[in-house]
Structure formats: C-alpha cells, structure tokens
Design a protein around this motif. Structure first.
Motif, PDB file in Angstrom:
ATOM      1  N   LEU A 154      -3.463 -20.061   2.713  1.00 30.69           N
ATOM      2  CA  LEU A 154      -3.674 -19.421   1.417  1.00 30.69           C
ATOM      3  C   LEU A 154      -3.698 -17.903   1.568  1.00 30.69           C
ATOM      4  O   LEU A 154      -3.072 -17.179   0.780  1.00 30.69           O
ATOM      5  N   ASP A 155      -4.399 -17.419   2.570  1.00 28.93           N
ATOM      6  CA  ASP A 155      -4.453 -15.967   2.809  1.00 28.93           C
ATOM      7  C   ASP A 155      -3.055 -15.408   3.068  1.00 28.93           C
ATOM      8  O   ASP A 155      -2.706 -14.322   2.589  1.00 28.93           O
ATOM      9  N   LEU A 156      -2.257 -16.156   3.832  1.00 31.36           N
ATOM     10  CA  LEU A 156      -0.912 -15.694   4.144  1.00 31.36           C
ATOM     11  C   LEU A 156      -0.045 -15.690   2.887  1.00 31.36           C
ATOM     12  O   LEU A 156       0.732 -14.753   2.661  1.00 31.36           O
ATOM     13  N   LEU A 204       7.579 -21.065  -0.975  1.00 27.49           N
ATOM     14  CA  LEU A 204       6.727 -20.283  -0.080  1.00 27.49           C
ATOM     15  C   LEU A 204       5.617 -21.141   0.504  1.00 27.49           C
ATOM     16  O   LEU A 204       5.439 -21.197   1.731  1.00 27.49           O
ATOM     17  N   VAL A 205       4.848 -21.811  -0.350  1.00 30.07           N
ATOM     18  CA  VAL A 205       3.680 -22.542   0.153  1.00 30.07           C
ATOM     19  C   VAL A 205       4.093 -23.773   0.955  1.00 30.07           C
ATOM     20  O   VAL A 205       3.399 -24.168   1.899  1.00 30.07           O
ATOM     21  N   CYS A 225       2.672 -17.545 -14.615  1.00 30.99           N
ATOM     22  CA  CYS A 225       2.508 -18.954 -14.983  1.00 30.99           C
ATOM     23  C   CYS A 225       2.154 -19.860 -13.800  1.00 30.99           C
ATOM     24  O   CYS A 225       1.936 -21.061 -13.972  1.00 30.99           O
ATOM     25  N   VAL A 226       2.078 -19.323 -12.593  1.00 30.21           N
ATOM     26  CA  VAL A 226       1.843 -20.141 -11.404  1.00 30.21           C
ATOM     27  C   VAL A 226       0.504 -19.756 -10.782  1.00 30.21           C
ATOM     28  O   VAL A 226       0.141 -18.586 -10.717  1.00 30.21           O
ATOM     29  N   SER A 227      -0.223 -20.762 -10.295  1.00 25.27           N
ATOM     30  CA  SER A 227      -1.452 -20.521  -9.549  1.00 25.27           C
ATOM     31  C   SER A 227      -1.385 -21.280  -8.241  1.00 25.27           C
ATOM     32  O   SER A 227      -0.579 -22.200  -8.075  1.00 25.27           O
ATOM     33  N   LEU A 228      -2.241 -20.903  -7.305  1.00 20.88           N
ATOM     34  CA  LEU A 228      -2.344 -21.579  -6.009  1.00 20.88           C
ATOM     35  C   LEU A 228      -3.679 -22.304  -5.930  1.00 20.88           C
ATOM     36  O   LEU A 228      -4.694 -21.807  -6.434  1.00 20.88           O
ATOM     37  N   ALA A 229      -3.681 -23.464  -5.282  1.00 20.69           N
ATOM     38  CA  ALA A 229      -4.928 -24.210  -5.129  1.00 20.69           C
ATOM     39  C   ALA A 229      -4.892 -25.014  -3.848  1.00 20.69           C
ATOM     40  O   ALA A 229      -3.827 -25.452  -3.391  1.00 20.69           O
ATOM     41  N   LEU A 230      -6.050 -25.193  -3.257  1.00 21.36           N
ATOM     42  CA  LEU A 230      -6.203 -26.082  -2.109  1.00 21.36           C
ATOM     43  C   LEU A 230      -6.610 -27.453  -2.653  1.00 21.36           C
ATOM     44  O   LEU A 230      -7.696 -27.585  -3.219  1.00 21.36           O
TER      45      LEU A 230
END
Length: 231
Positions: A154-156, A204-205, A225-230
């Motif tokens: 996530l940090d990367l 990317l992820v 419109c995009v989010s990141l989540a674990l």
C-alpha cells in the motif's frame, strides 16, 4: 511529485528577465546559437550571456551541441564552439496536477490496437491502461524493492500515485485519491475515464500485491473515482 518540482524549477529559471529574453531568442532561431550571437542579439556582455545560457542548460531548458563555426575541418580549423538550442524536454505545470498527456497516449494506443487487431476499442483502452499501471508498479519495485507485506505494498502504491498527482489520503480503512489527474476528461466522459482510471490503478496494485491490495471503483464528490483498500 518529482516531475512537478522539476517543471517548477525549470520554468522558474525563466523568471529572470534577461534569461527569458535569451531563451526566447534561442528558440526563435532556425539552428543552434553561440554565446556571441546571443549576447549581441540582446545587447549584453558575452560573460553574462554565458552565465544565463549555462544556467538554462543545467535546468533542462536548453541543450548544448558543439561545432566549428568556420565550417572548416582538420588541423587549423580551430576549436569547436558551444552552441545552444531549445531542449526536447517539455515543461508543463498544472495546479492541481493533471495527466492529460497520459490519457491521450493511452487512448491513442487503444485506438491503434483496435484498428490493428479488431479488438473493441473500449476493451483495448482498459487493457492498455492496466498495462501502464503494471509498468508503474514495476518502476516502483525497481526503485524501492518488492514489498514484503500488504501494508508495504500500500505504501508503495501510494508513493507511485503521488508521483502522478493523485494526492492519496487515508480515510478510515481505505485510501482515497483527493485529486483526479484526468478531471476535465472525467467530467465530459465520466464512465469511460473512470473505468480507464480504475484499470490503470488495478494494474498497479496487481503488480505490487495481488490479491492483498484492492483498487475499488468508488466515485465521490471532488475526488478521484478509485480508492485503495486492504481486504
């Protein structure tokens, strides 16, 4: 936002009036310009022209080539002179950061692929965007090393997206993008651009930490419109 900072520095170098006048003179000429030509053209001493021309070369605004102004070759022809011309590098600053050139490149590549293979153009666009995102992931891994856990991934990802002007922000259990680099395009063609953007960030992820990090299509007001989540 290294690219943004480099652009600010380069453009800021032209704030000095004499330097700007020299730059405009060099850009208006059909070929490279010597220090003497530049100094004479704007009426300054040669050493002052040298200082400003070399400063603009160091900032990436100009590039230098070497040639004998006499046109003669061989012994007795004299030393080569340092000449200046506009650099090939492009400078652009937008506040907030925008990536319209990237969007145009992805779309043109998709159109070309569709024409060549018969693949539907929308499918080609999302595939090309995902491939570009994967390339961003590879660059991040090459620079920082492969992440050892989802948090590091996530940090990367956040670092890579910061470089492209997304302005990631932690919000509860997810990371949102405070800025959309394709804002004007997204306003005009929301579904197309948002799905392209989602494909890019997914690429990317997926290169960084599949399936431990997710790119979610999650539209919101005044943000990407995009989010990141674990998960």
């Amino acid at each position: 936002m290294r690219g943004f900072e480099q652009n600010i520095t380069g453009i800021g170098a032209l704030a000095e009036p004499v330097r700007l006048e020299l730059y405009l003179f060099v850009c208006a000429q059909p070929g490279p310009v010597s220090r003497d030509q530049a100094a004479e053209a704007i009426g300054i001493a040669r050493h002052k022209a040298k200082f400003h021309l070399d400063k603009m070369e160091a900032e990436g605004l100009l590039e230098a080539v070497y040639a004998r102004l006499s046109g003669r070759k061989g012994p007795g022809a004299g030393r080569s002179s340092k000449l200046y011309r506009r650099a090939a590098r492009e400078f652009a600053v937008s506040l907030p950061s925008r990536e319209y050139l990237l969007a145009g490149r992805l779309m043109s590549d998709a159109i070309a692929e569709s024409a060549r293979t018969g693949e539907p153009v929308m499918e080609a666009l999302y595939r090309v965007a995902a491939e570009h995102g994967a390339t961003m992931g590879e660059a991040a891994i090459a620079a920082e090393g492969r992440p050892g856990d989802p948090g590091a991934a996530l940090d990367l990802a956040v670092g890579a997206l910061e470089e492209h002007g997304y302005e990631p922000r932690a919000l509860g259990d997810r990371t949102i993008m405070a800025n959309c680099p394709f804002h004007a395009l997204a306003e005009a063609q929301t579904e197309l651009v948002c799905h392209m953007n989602h494909a890019l960030i997914s690429g990317l992820v997926e290169r960084l930490a599949p399936p431990k990090l997710e790119a979610r299509l999650e539209p919101g007001d005044n943000r990407c419109c995009v989010s990141l989540a674990l998960p």
